[in-house]
Design a protein around this motif. Structure first.
Motif, PDB file in Angstrom:
ATOM      1  N   LYS A  22      31.218  -3.275   5.094  1.00 27.77           N
ATOM      2  CA  LYS A  22      29.759  -3.214   5.187  1.00 27.77           C
ATOM      3  C   LYS A  22      29.156  -4.197   4.180  1.00 27.77           C
ATOM      4  N   THR A  23      27.943  -4.617   4.450  1.00 27.23           N
ATOM      5  CA  THR A  23      27.218  -5.399   3.449  1.00 27.23           C
ATOM      6  C   THR A  23      26.691  -4.452   2.371  1.00 27.23           C
ATOM      7  N   PRO A  24      26.322  -4.961   1.187  1.00 24.89           N
ATOM      8  CA  PRO A  24      25.735  -4.079   0.172  1.00 24.89           C
ATOM      9  C   PRO A  24      24.516  -3.310   0.670  1.00 24.89           C
ATOM     10  N   LEU A  25      23.662  -3.946   1.501  1.00 24.47           N
ATOM     11  CA  LEU A  25      22.511  -3.219   2.043  1.00 24.47           C
ATOM     12  C   LEU A  25      22.955  -2.094   2.965  1.00 24.47           C
ATOM     13  N   GLN A  26      23.971  -2.349   3.791  1.00 25.80           N
ATOM     14  CA  GLN A  26      24.466  -1.305   4.686  1.00 25.80           C
ATOM     15  C   GLN A  26      25.116  -0.177   3.908  1.00 25.80           C
ATOM     16  N   TYR A  27      25.817  -0.523   2.850  1.00 23.93           N
ATOM     17  CA  TYR A  27      26.520   0.487   2.050  1.00 23.93           C
ATOM     18  C   TYR A  27      25.531   1.291   1.203  1.00 23.93           C
ATOM     19  N   ALA A  28      24.538   0.632   0.637  1.00 20.00           N
ATOM     20  CA  ALA A  28      23.592   1.299  -0.264  1.00 20.00           C
ATOM     21  C   ALA A  28      22.649   2.224   0.487  1.00 20.00           C
ATOM     22  N   ARG A  29      22.326   1.876   1.730  1.00 22.88           N
ATOM     23  CA  ARG A  29      21.382   2.612   2.562  1.00 22.88           C
ATOM     24  C   ARG A  29      20.123   2.973   1.755  1.00 22.88           C
ATOM     25  N   PRO A  30      19.342   1.951   1.346  1.00 26.15           N
ATOM     26  CA  PRO A  30      18.136   2.204   0.547  1.00 26.15           C
ATOM     27  C   PRO A  30      17.106   3.029   1.323  1.00 26.15           C
ATOM     28  N   LYS A  31      16.768   4.181   0.786  1.00 25.82           N
ATOM     29  CA  LYS A  31      15.972   5.179   1.502  1.00 25.82           C
ATOM     30  C   LYS A  31      14.623   4.648   1.963  1.00 25.82           C
ATOM     31  N   TYR A  32      13.906   3.983   1.064  1.00 23.53           N
ATOM     32  CA  TYR A  32      12.537   3.577   1.395  1.00 23.53           C
ATOM     33  C   TYR A  32      12.505   2.298   2.226  1.00 23.53           C
ATOM     34  N   MET A  33      13.435   1.395   1.991  1.00 27.12           N
ATOM     35  CA  MET A  33      13.519   0.226   2.872  1.00 27.12           C
ATOM     36  C   MET A  33      13.891   0.664   4.280  1.00 27.12           C
ATOM     37  N   ASP A  34      14.842   1.594   4.392  1.00 31.67           N
ATOM     38  CA  ASP A  34      15.223   2.100   5.714  1.00 31.67           C
ATOM     39  C   ASP A  34      14.043   2.797   6.401  1.00 31.67           C
ATOM     40  N   ARG A  35      13.286   3.548   5.636  1.00 26.14           N
ATOM     41  CA  ARG A  35      12.127   4.245   6.233  1.00 26.14           C
ATOM     42  C   ARG A  35      11.119   3.241   6.778  1.00 26.14           C
ATOM     43  N   LEU A  36      10.827   2.201   6.007  1.00 24.07           N
ATOM     44  CA  LEU A  36       9.859   1.211   6.469  1.00 24.07           C
ATOM     45  C   LEU A  36      10.386   0.459   7.687  1.00 24.07           C
ATOM     46  N   ALA A  37      11.690   0.192   7.711  1.00 25.48           N
ATOM     47  CA  ALA A  37      12.272  -0.458   8.887  1.00 25.48           C
ATOM     48  C   ALA A  37      12.134   0.432  10.115  1.00 25.48           C
ATOM     49  N   ARG A  38      12.364   1.721   9.926  1.00 28.02           N
ATOM     50  CA  ARG A  38      12.296   2.682  11.033  1.00 28.02           C
ATOM     51  C   ARG A  38      10.853   2.845  11.543  1.00 28.02           C
ATOM     52  N   GLU A  39       9.880   2.784  10.606  1.00 30.52           N
ATOM     53  CA  GLU A  39       8.481   2.992  10.981  1.00 30.52           C
ATOM     54  C   GLU A  39       7.750   1.680  11.271  1.00 30.52           C
ATOM     55  N   GLY A  40       8.405   0.556  10.991  1.00 34.35           N
ATOM     56  CA  GLY A  40       7.749  -0.736  11.170  1.00 34.35           C
ATOM     57  C   GLY A  40       8.462  -1.596  12.197  1.00 34.35           C
ATOM     58  N   ARG A  41       8.355  -2.893  11.990  1.00 32.18           N
ATOM     59  CA  ARG A  41       8.980  -3.851  12.904  1.00 32.18           C
ATOM     60  C   ARG A  41       9.802  -4.841  12.088  1.00 32.18           C
ATOM     61  N   CYS A  42      10.885  -5.292  12.660  1.00 29.24           N
ATOM     62  CA  CYS A  42      11.830  -6.111  11.910  1.00 29.24           C
ATOM     63  C   CYS A  42      12.156  -7.406  12.643  1.00 29.24           C
ATOM     64  N   GLY A  43      12.876  -8.238  11.946  1.00 25.49           N
ATOM     65  CA  GLY A  43      13.345  -9.490  12.513  1.00 25.49           C
ATOM     66  C   GLY A  43      14.192 -10.220  11.501  1.00 25.49           C
ATOM     67  N   ARG A  44      14.498 -11.469  11.816  1.00 20.70           N
ATOM     68  CA  ARG A  44      15.220 -12.318  10.871  1.00 20.70           C
ATOM     69  C   ARG A  44      14.455 -13.614  10.702  1.00 20.70           C
TER      70      ARG A  44
END
Length: 428
Positions: A22-44
């Motif tokens: 896993k990448t560090p972001l995938q392993y860390a599973r940051p709670k608030y970044m994940d929440r914003l991703a889930r409630e918002g919109r993403c891209g690269r």
């Protein structure tokens, strides 16, 4: 609507076997970044234009919507602006690290994580014992060292040419340093020579020769400085060489207020000189935060409070955190995971809790500027994941904030200034 960008420098990464692939972001599973991703919109986002190095000065300027082919002058002029040095037309300002050399190799780009007060002592020593003799010989103030923060400093060459090739030290850990010395490159056909009444512009070769002389003489001088002698006795890393890189002339940039009518005022919060310099030329006020270091021990709570306060008065706020990038350069997986968690819990969380209570809506974007993989220890030129959130946004299908999940985001793959254009259209 107000706009806030929170940038974790070098936060993106590759999959690491030790982390279960896993990448560090995938392993860390940051709670608030994940929440914003889930409630918002993403891209690269592709942050590095073709032909440019994958440096933070390039990526952060691109993220703010600038065309690098028009405004890019390297890190040096940005850091000059940050520390209050007003460049003359015949100045060439270049970033100057204090680094550690051992056994003919670059061991670390940061001189053993220098404290600013120790670095200031070494910079003053170099001005007195290295710059002064050269200036006396030239009959003018050709060379000047200026203290920045920690290992990041500024070298100004009056009349220097920017048409040189320098090796960023953080891109060459454990490599032999002599083959990486400064080299001249040909002048472009449309190059115009800028001169002052006192000093003409040096040729690229003369500039490269001068910088290499400074590097070699700095090693002789710094080896005998009491600071490094004491470090040697303790078997600790010494700040035993300068390393100049990324030089340029005074840039010409429009402010963000000139580019986006909805921005009446803005602020930048960072411990890093080059980010402050970008902010200076972008027309943002620079907010100083006590205890902001650019490392994992930075004052996250102080930066969060500064951002919350700025959102009361400013339309646009840019918060930059360096810690994840430094952990990547050090090759320290555990530290990068800790830095991601600190960013999420100690900076993003309190900012979001304040935003949720504000009457005026705030549009939030979170992203890195480039990946700094811990197993490579260098910047790489690859797309970075981003998320955009505000109250009432229609979410896409992304559930987590990481490099892989964001490939499914509704923004798709954006290029360069398309991110800032899309971000600022929200609420316009």
């Amino acid at each position: 609507m107000k706009h806030l960008i929170i940038l974790g420098d070098g936060m993106a990464d590759y999959k690491v076997q030790r982390l279960g692939n896993k990448t560090p972001l995938q392993y860390a599973r940051p709670k608030y970044m994940d929440r914003l991703a889930r409630e918002g919109r993403c891209g690269r986002l592709i942050t590095i234009p073709k032909g440019f190095p994958p440096g933070s000065e390039v990526a952060n300027t691109t993220i703010l919507g600038y065309d690098l082919n028009t405004v890019y002058e390297g890190r040096g002029p940005l850091e000059a602006a940050s520390i209050g040095y007003e460049m003359a037309n015949d100045d060439m300002a270049i970033r100057c690290n204090l680094i550690t050399l051992e056994d003919g190799k670059i061991i670390t780009h940061n001189g053993g994580n220098l404290a600013t007060e120790d670095a200031d002592m070494l910079i003053k020593y170099l001005n007195e014992n290295l710059a002064a003799p050269i200036n006396h010989e030239a009959g003018c103030e050709r060379v000047k060292f200026i203290t920045g923060i920690q290992y990041r400093h500024l070298l100004v060459i009056k009349g220097g040419s920017k048409h040189i090739v320098c090796a960023p030290p953080h891109d060459h850990p454990n490599e032999l340093w002599q083959p990486l010395l400064v080299k001249a490159k040909p002048l472009p056909d449309d190059c115009t020579t800028v001169t002052s009444n006192k000093i003409g512009r040096l040729s690229p070769q003369a500039t490269a020769d001068l910088l290499n002389t400074l590097i070699l003489r700095s090693q002789e001088l710094l080896a005998h400085h009491p600071y490094n002698l004491s470090k040697a006795k303790l078997h600790e890393r010494q700040a035993n060489s300068i390393w100049p890189w990324s030089g340029g002339y005074r840039p010409q940039m429009q402010t963000l207020m000139q580019q986006f009518s909805q921005i009446k005022s803005g602020a930048v919060i960072s411990a890093v000189d080059l980010i402050r310099g970008i902010g200076h030329y972008a027309g943002l006020r620079i907010i100083e935060v006590a205890g902001a270091t650019g490392l994992a021990n930075t004052n996250y709570e102080g930066k969060a409070k500064a951002a919350i306060d700025a959102l009361q008065t400013d339309d646009f706020v840019f918060v930059h955190v360096e810690a994840t990038d430094e952990a990547g350069h050090d090759g320290d997986i555990d530290l990068k995971l800790k830095a991601i968690d600190f960013l999420d819990q100690r900076l993003i969380r309190p900012i979001l809790e304040a935003i949720w209570q504000m009457q005026e809506p705030v549009c939030v974007a979170i992203l890195p500027d480039h990946p700094t993989p811990v197993e490579l220890r260098i910047h790489v030129n690859e797309p970075v994941p981003f998320l955009i959130w505000h109250k009432g946004i229609e979410p896409d299908e992304v559930q987590f904030y990481d490099e892989e999940s964001c490939t499914k985001g509704s923004y798709g793959l954006l290029h360069l200034n398309e991110f800032m254009q899309a971000f600022m259209r929200i609420g316009a």
